[in-house]
Design a protein around this motif. Sequence first.
Motif, PDB file in Angstrom:
ATOM      1  N   GLU A   1       0.401  30.885   8.986  1.00 25.69           N
ATOM      2  CA  GLU A   1      -0.155  29.809   9.867  1.00 25.69           C
ATOM      3  C   GLU A   1      -0.721  30.353  11.332  1.00 25.69           C
ATOM      4  OE1 GLU A   1       0.741  24.944  10.762  1.00 25.69           O
ATOM      5  OE2 GLU A   1       2.362  26.210  10.207  1.00 25.69           O
TER       6      GLU A   1
ATOM      7  N   ASN B   1      -5.813  22.863  16.844  1.00 24.65           N
ATOM      8  CA  ASN B   1      -5.877  22.965  15.565  1.00 24.65           C
ATOM      9  C   ASN B   1      -4.945  24.127  14.780  1.00 24.65           C
ATOM     10  OD1 ASN B   1      -7.827  20.937  15.968  1.00 24.65           O
ATOM     11  ND2 ASN B   1      -9.545  22.392  16.116  1.00 24.65           N
TER      12      ASN B   1
ATOM     13  N   LYS C   1      -3.203  26.895   7.806  1.00 30.14           N
ATOM     14  CA  LYS C   1      -2.251  27.593   6.878  1.00 30.14           C
ATOM     15  C   LYS C   1      -2.562  28.158   5.784  1.00 30.14           C
ATOM     16  CE  LYS C   1       2.428  26.571   5.513  1.00 30.14           C
ATOM     17  NZ  LYS C   1       3.662  25.779   5.362  1.00 30.14           N
TER      18      LYS C   1
ATOM     19  N   ASP D   1      -4.092  24.498   3.984  1.00 34.11           N
ATOM     20  CA  ASP D   1      -3.922  23.388   4.750  1.00 34.11           C
ATOM     21  C   ASP D   1      -4.680  23.529   6.257  1.00 34.11           C
ATOM     22  OD1 ASP D   1      -1.547  21.417   3.711  1.00 34.11           O
ATOM     23  OD2 ASP D   1      -1.374  23.827   3.264  1.00 34.11           O
TER      24      ASP D   1
ATOM     25  N   LYS E   1      -4.949  21.399   9.830  1.00 35.21           N
ATOM     26  CA  LYS E   1      -4.718  20.459  10.886  1.00 35.21           C
ATOM     27  C   LYS E   1      -5.635  20.273  11.975  1.00 35.21           C
ATOM     28  CE  LYS E   1       0.223  20.687   9.161  1.00 35.21           C
ATOM     29  NZ  LYS E   1       1.608  20.838   9.688  1.00 35.21           N
ATOM     30  N   THR E   2      -5.906  19.129  12.277  1.00 42.03           N
ATOM     31  CA  THR E   2      -6.727  18.629  13.714  1.00 42.03           C
ATOM     32  C   THR E   2      -6.423  17.544  14.184  1.00 42.03           C
ATOM     33  OG1 THR E   2      -8.974  18.806  14.536  1.00 42.03           O
ATOM     34  CG2 THR E   2      -8.478  17.748  12.432  1.00 42.03           C
TER      35      THR E   2
ATOM     36  N   LYS F   1      -3.066  12.851  13.807  1.00 38.28           N
ATOM     37  CA  LYS F   1      -3.004  14.243  13.490  1.00 38.28           C
ATOM     38  C   LYS F   1      -3.564  14.075  12.036  1.00 38.28           C
ATOM     39  CE  LYS F   1       0.674  16.422  16.024  1.00 38.28           C
ATOM     40  NZ  LYS F   1       1.958  17.120  15.683  1.00 38.28           N
TER      41      LYS F   1
ATOM     42  N   THR G   1      -4.465  16.122   8.401  1.00 37.49           N
ATOM     43  CA  THR G   1      -4.527  17.489   7.648  1.00 37.49           C
ATOM     44  C   THR G   1      -5.323  17.267   6.380  1.00 37.49           C
ATOM     45  OG1 THR G   1      -2.272  17.347   8.492  1.00 37.49           O
ATOM     46  CG2 THR G   1      -2.823  18.498   6.541  1.00 37.49           C
TER      47      THR G   1
ATOM     48  N   LYS H   1      -6.179  19.369   2.698  1.00 40.00           N
ATOM     49  CA  LYS H   1      -5.396  20.289   1.897  1.00 40.00           C
ATOM     50  C   LYS H   1      -6.224  20.442   0.691  1.00 40.00           C
ATOM     51  CE  LYS H   1      -2.343  16.759   0.247  1.00 40.00           C
ATOM     52  NZ  LYS H   1      -1.028  15.976   0.087  1.00 40.00           N
TER      53      LYS H   1
ATOM     54  N   ARG I   1       2.499   7.560   8.743  1.00 41.40           N
ATOM     55  CA  ARG I   1       1.747   8.647   8.064  1.00 41.40           C
ATOM     56  C   ARG I   1       1.079   8.042   6.681  1.00 41.40           C
ATOM     57  NH1 ARG I   1       6.343  11.444   7.065  1.00 41.40           N
ATOM     58  NH2 ARG I   1       6.602  11.962   4.900  1.00 41.40           N
TER      59      ARG I   1
ATOM     60  N   GLU J   1      -0.924   9.325   3.114  1.00 40.28           N
ATOM     61  CA  GLU J   1      -1.707  10.417   2.235  1.00 40.28           C
ATOM     62  C   GLU J   1      -2.279  10.020   0.996  1.00 40.28           C
ATOM     63  OE1 GLU J   1       1.512  13.211   1.653  1.00 40.28           O
ATOM     64  OE2 GLU J   1       1.880  13.764   3.786  1.00 40.28           O
TER      65      GLU J   1
END
Length: 396
Positions: free
Chosen positions: A268, A274, A277, A303, A305-306, A312, A314, A316, A356, A358
């Motif tokens: 990672e 940002n 990973k 992955d 992330k920003t 946040k 993500t 993927k 969160r 997803e």
Amino acid sequence: MIKAKNVTKHLILLALIGQAQAFAQNDSAKIFTEGLSSSLKDAGFKNVGLELGADYGALDSRTDKGSVYQTKMNLELEAEVVDSVDFNFSGGFSYQSGNSSSQEAERVKTYKPKFTYDYGYFDFRPLSFVKISAGALDNSTKRQYISPFINGGTSFIGAREVLTTKVGNFYLRLQATQAKPQNAILRETFNIDDSGDPQFFSESADITYLSKSLRMGGAVGTYRYKKLSGDLANKDYYWGNSVSIGTPIDQSLYLYDFTGMFANASAEIALGSNSLKLSGSYIKNTETVVPVDKNTGYSYRIDFKTNLGDKKLTLKALAFENQADTAPAFYRGGIFSNDYKGYAAGFGLETQKGFRTEFTYINRTVLGNLDSAYLIDGYSDEQVYTISLRKEYDIL
């Protein structure tokens, strides 16, 4: 009347999730939480967290179809029992409803209210670099030495010994696990042993490098399953493993043993605010009699992330293949179904208040194991859609 009650239960938990941020900002709630944290610390608790969640998933294929809606409340904690002994627990209650149809009765899903647990075990630290765990062990794949193809996500009753040391920015670890996984059917009877005596063993070494902008690591290890039950083999015939069906069904046999090696690796990199990973896993059943087109599994994942304002994001993506006889299908967690290859893609969004959501799309293609239910058209290519909502509270 029953349906009305079911809907009411879901709405209650969804309302809790929806009001979570407002509750967290309420002054009275903050005072209560601070007082609770102080009391828990005095009682020996080190970490306490609560999670409220709701999930929806849908499966579509030529042979299997279904959907499930689940609401869940989960508690995670770590507490000191006596000096050098801690207790770790993660579990709660979930309520499920949905529908499922399949050409094979053994693949039909059942939905019902139930208590759940991810793990519950004691840690004993006789020395600063030695830890011995005993109980329902944590096999979540956030642990680098756990393979998602072997037992990822499924808790085993057993013992685990871990040695750790640090050299500069490097962390080294050795672990050994001896466990008794559950049978296909847990019988509450005495003086009867008609479901086998399943055993699991694993040893591994792993290393992690940590710096301000880079985290990377890898693990290599071995695994063995022994004395698996006929009931278990009969179930796994319908989930991709190579099995000889017996009459009665508890006389079914796996055609191959499960002994092999695994490896995990990840890196990672921080890119300003940002991060990127890359990770992967590999497994091979090294029993010499297992055909080369049935003994291997692997996955590759990325992955990114920003930040989006105070949130946040993500993104993927994942590709995998898990051949028929890498490990018993019954104990494997996650999306890596035996006798399938495929890919997954999705995104997650998290707020600073611990909320969160997803979304994931999974596409699986059958490899075609003729020593499983596939021979009788027992399963086919699949598409899976999942969406989840979560709200976490760090009580301590």
